[in-house]
Design a protein around this motif. Structure first.
Motif: not given
Length: 334
Positions: A13-21, A30-33, A159-161
């Motif tokens: 239901x979200x259109x604009x999403x920020x990812x950070x660490x 970083x890999x998770x994001x 990223x996950x690895x």
């Protein structure tokens, strides 16, 4: 068991999403994001990875498609003010978001914490997805994807690895579990070049970093019959060898590898009034309680803190507290 369905619904239901660490980002954050970024891009979401620090050179392979941005007010404030959701990975403490965290708070954004560190019950997170039994936050991203029947892509797996590899010390630390190896198997099946990732992260030291290591070894100190080893990195040392702050990572783990050393501590003079402290333990002694005493935190055997005091006074106080803790855990009265 975490309810990953609720996060899935929020993302839908979200259109604009920020990812950070956190500041001074590592492979797990970083890999998770990065993995989540590629999932969101597949959903055609308007998403960006924005973090407060410069991207370390060993993780530049994540940025072939310019997926990762370093925060600056002019480029990011307006965009962040209009987000629907912020997903924060591996941060430990909300304060480690620095200006990004302040901006999220002032704009009253819905901020979700995804982490395998203990919950500090910070009211600035709207929700907390915490699993302290996970080897890495990247493992939790994997769980999110699997719980929602989302097929892994090569980019997500990279990223996950990377997250799992770096937070388990290349699958050598005691936190390495069966799922870590399952993730590695799936990543290889998807074509992830695990050898290249290892070489890029761990076999890519700059000449300045090697020179700085020489300075550290020349000035390494031991205590408690060699079970405690510690070293300081001053700005004078940094200038002498031409090192940057990115060059200090990994030294605490190296010192911990010395035979007989159970606890290693790094003191890094960030500025005249700020000192970064890193704690590493082989497992005999719990050290995150010491980091917590100095307003830091982390895992039982790997943690850190940032002190607003000058290097010399921090060293004296931390060593006193650490020695006292080790002696107490030994049950020895001195």
């Amino acid at each position: 068991m975490l309810d990953w369905k609720t996060l899935y619904q929020q993302i839908e239901t979200s259109e604009r999403i920020l990812l950070s660490t956190h500041e001074n980002p590592d492979g797990d954050g970083l890999g998770s994001a990065y993995a989540m970024y590629h999932y969101l891009k597949n959903l055609k979401k308007d998403c960006r990875i924005i973090h407060i620090s410069e991207l370390p050179s060993e993780y530049m392979f994540f940025n072939n498609d310019n997926a990762i941005e370093t925060y600056n007010s002019a480029d990011h404030d307006i965009w962040i003010s209009k987000i629907d959701l912020a997903l924060i990975f591996d941060v430990v403490d909300f304060r480690r978001l620095r200006d990004i965290g302040d901006l999220l708070t002032s704009n009253r954004k819905h901020v979700v914490n995804i982490d395998h560190h203990p919950d500090l019950s910070d009211g600035r997170f709207a929700e907390n997805f915490i699993n302290v039994d996970a080897a890495a936050t990247g493992e939790m991203v994997y769980d999110f994807l699997m719980s929602n029947n989302i097929k892994l892509t090569k980019f997500m797996a990279e990223g996950i690895y990377t997250a799992v590899m770096t937070d388990t010390g290349s699958f050598c630390y005691s936190n390495t579990n069966q799922k870590c190896h399952q993730i590695a198997i799936e990543s290889i099946d998807l074509g992830v070049n695990t050898s290249k990732i290892y070489q890029t992260v761990y076999e890519n030291r700059s000449p300045a970093q090697v020179a700085l290591l020489g300075e550290i070894l020349h000035n390494l100190d031991y205590d408690l019959d060699g079970e405690l080893a510690w070293f300081s990195i001053s700005q004078e040392m940094m200038s002498k060898v031409g090192a940057s702050k990115q060059d200090v990572d990994g030294f605490t783990d190296f010192v911990r590898s010395i035979r007989g050393v159970e606890v290693a501590i790094m003191f890094f003079e960030v500025s005249s009034k700020t000192t970064r402290i890193n704690f590493r333990s082989k497992g005999k002694y719990v050290i995150n309680n010491i980091a917590k005493y100095f307003d830091g935190g982390g895992h039982k055997f790997a943690s850190g803190a940032l002190s607003k005091n000058e290097l010399s006074s921090v060293v004296t106080e931390v060593l006193e507290k650490t020695k006292s803790s080790i002696i107490s855990q030994n049950g020895i009265v001195k």
